[in-house]
Design a protein around this motif. Structure first.
Motif, PDB file in Angstrom:
ATOM      1  N   ILE A  21     -62.483  -6.291   2.322  1.00  0.00           N
ATOM      2  CA  ILE A  21     -62.850  -5.460   1.174  1.00  0.00           C
ATOM      3  C   ILE A  21     -63.461  -4.178   1.720  1.00  0.00           C
ATOM      4  N   ASP A  22     -63.045  -3.041   1.195  1.00  0.00           N
ATOM      5  CA  ASP A  22     -63.484  -1.736   1.694  1.00  0.00           C
ATOM      6  C   ASP A  22     -64.995  -1.666   1.889  1.00  0.00           C
ATOM      7  N   GLY A  23     -65.386  -1.224   3.083  1.00  0.00           N
ATOM      8  CA  GLY A  23     -66.791  -0.988   3.381  1.00  0.00           C
ATOM      9  C   GLY A  23     -67.627  -2.227   3.638  1.00  0.00           C
ATOM     10  N   THR A  24     -67.016  -3.432   3.666  1.00  0.00           N
ATOM     11  CA  THR A  24     -67.814  -4.642   3.833  1.00  0.00           C
ATOM     12  C   THR A  24     -67.500  -5.421   5.111  1.00  0.00           C
ATOM     13  N   GLY A  25     -66.287  -5.364   5.596  1.00  0.00           N
ATOM     14  CA  GLY A  25     -65.887  -6.188   6.725  1.00  0.00           C
ATOM     15  C   GLY A  25     -65.602  -7.626   6.339  1.00  0.00           C
ATOM     16  N   VAL A  26     -65.719  -7.953   5.053  1.00  0.00           N
ATOM     17  CA  VAL A  26     -65.530  -9.319   4.567  1.00  0.00           C
ATOM     18  C   VAL A  26     -64.122  -9.485   4.005  1.00  0.00           C
ATOM     19  N   VAL A  27     -63.429 -10.503   4.522  1.00  0.00           N
ATOM     20  CA  VAL A  27     -62.107 -10.858   4.005  1.00  0.00           C
ATOM     21  C   VAL A  27     -62.303 -12.002   3.019  1.00  0.00           C
ATOM     22  N   THR A  28     -61.857 -11.811   1.793  1.00  0.00           N
ATOM     23  CA  THR A  28     -61.983 -12.855   0.775  1.00  0.00           C
ATOM     24  C   THR A  28     -60.935 -13.941   0.988  1.00  0.00           C
ATOM     25  N   LEU A  29     -61.154 -15.083   0.378  1.00  0.00           N
ATOM     26  CA  LEU A  29     -60.168 -16.162   0.405  1.00  0.00           C
ATOM     27  C   LEU A  29     -58.840 -15.642  -0.146  1.00  0.00           C
ATOM     28  N   GLU A  30     -58.921 -14.889  -1.207  1.00  0.00           N
ATOM     29  CA  GLU A  30     -57.729 -14.328  -1.837  1.00  0.00           C
ATOM     30  C   GLU A  30     -56.941 -13.460  -0.848  1.00  0.00           C
ATOM     31  N   ASN A  31     -57.615 -12.549  -0.141  1.00  0.00           N
ATOM     32  CA  ASN A  31     -56.938 -11.681   0.823  1.00  0.00           C
ATOM     33  C   ASN A  31     -56.521 -12.445   2.073  1.00  0.00           C
ATOM     34  N   GLY A  32     -57.321 -13.443   2.470  1.00  0.00           N
ATOM     35  CA  GLY A  32     -56.984 -14.261   3.629  1.00  0.00           C
ATOM     36  C   GLY A  32     -55.704 -15.052   3.419  1.00  0.00           C
TER      37      GLY A  32
END
Length: 169
Positions: A21-32
């Motif tokens: 997610i932009d600006g967070t470095g976190v990949v969500t389950l949905e994007n993963g």
């Protein structure tokens, strides 16, 4: 992850997977799911966050499932029905989303955090509430720390009791 495991946590922008997610470095389950990025045998990142941004509450370690925008009725637009168990947006304090953030859920929990704790006003997780991402787990090693804390607590209790009990003066 289980109680007693030692978990190493890194800043959320370190080791960013595909499509964070932009600006967070976190990949969500949905994007993963879309990119094939996994941590701890499932798509997306496991994040450590302060519930409702409150520093006095114990941090939670759960997977980021998806991102929602402020005002979004995410229960109807993003959520998987199996993680809602018939709950509607009207029954969830965090729906519509009061701000942009992550909807989270523990891998072994049946409901999203924001649904399971609806009465406790658990909000979607703002990026600035995230302490970091879980990077590595060593099973059982944390039990040593937990045992030490328990022993130390008992020793302190005994010392305080002896200082305040007239029989020990």
């Amino acid at each position: 992850m289980n109680t007693g495991d030692l978990v190493f946590v890194v800043d959320s922008d370190r080791f960013a997977g595909d499509d964070p997610i932009d600006g967070t470095g976190v990949v969500t389950l949905e994007n993963g799911r879309e990119s094939g990025y996994e941590t701890f045998d499932r798509p997306g990142d496991v994040v450590v966050f302060r519930p409702d941004g409150n520093d006095s509450r114990t941090p939670v370690i759960h997977r980021a499932h998806f991102w929602v925008e402020e005002g979004e009725n995410w229960v109807d637009t993003e959520a998987e029905s199996t993680n809602l168990r018939g709950t509607t947006c009207d029954a969830v304090a965090a729906c519509p989303a009061p701000h942009g953030g992550f909807v989270t859920k523990g891998d072994n929990n049946g409901l999203y955090d924001q649904v399971a704790n609806a009465g406790a006003e658990t909000a979607v997780v703002r990026p600035d509430w995230i302490v970091g991402k879980a990077a590595l787990r060593i099973p059982w090693l944390g039990r040593i720390r937990l045992a030490f804390e328990s022993l130390l607590s008992q020793l302190i209790d005994v010392a305080v009791h002896r200082m305040t009990d007239p029989l020990y003066r």
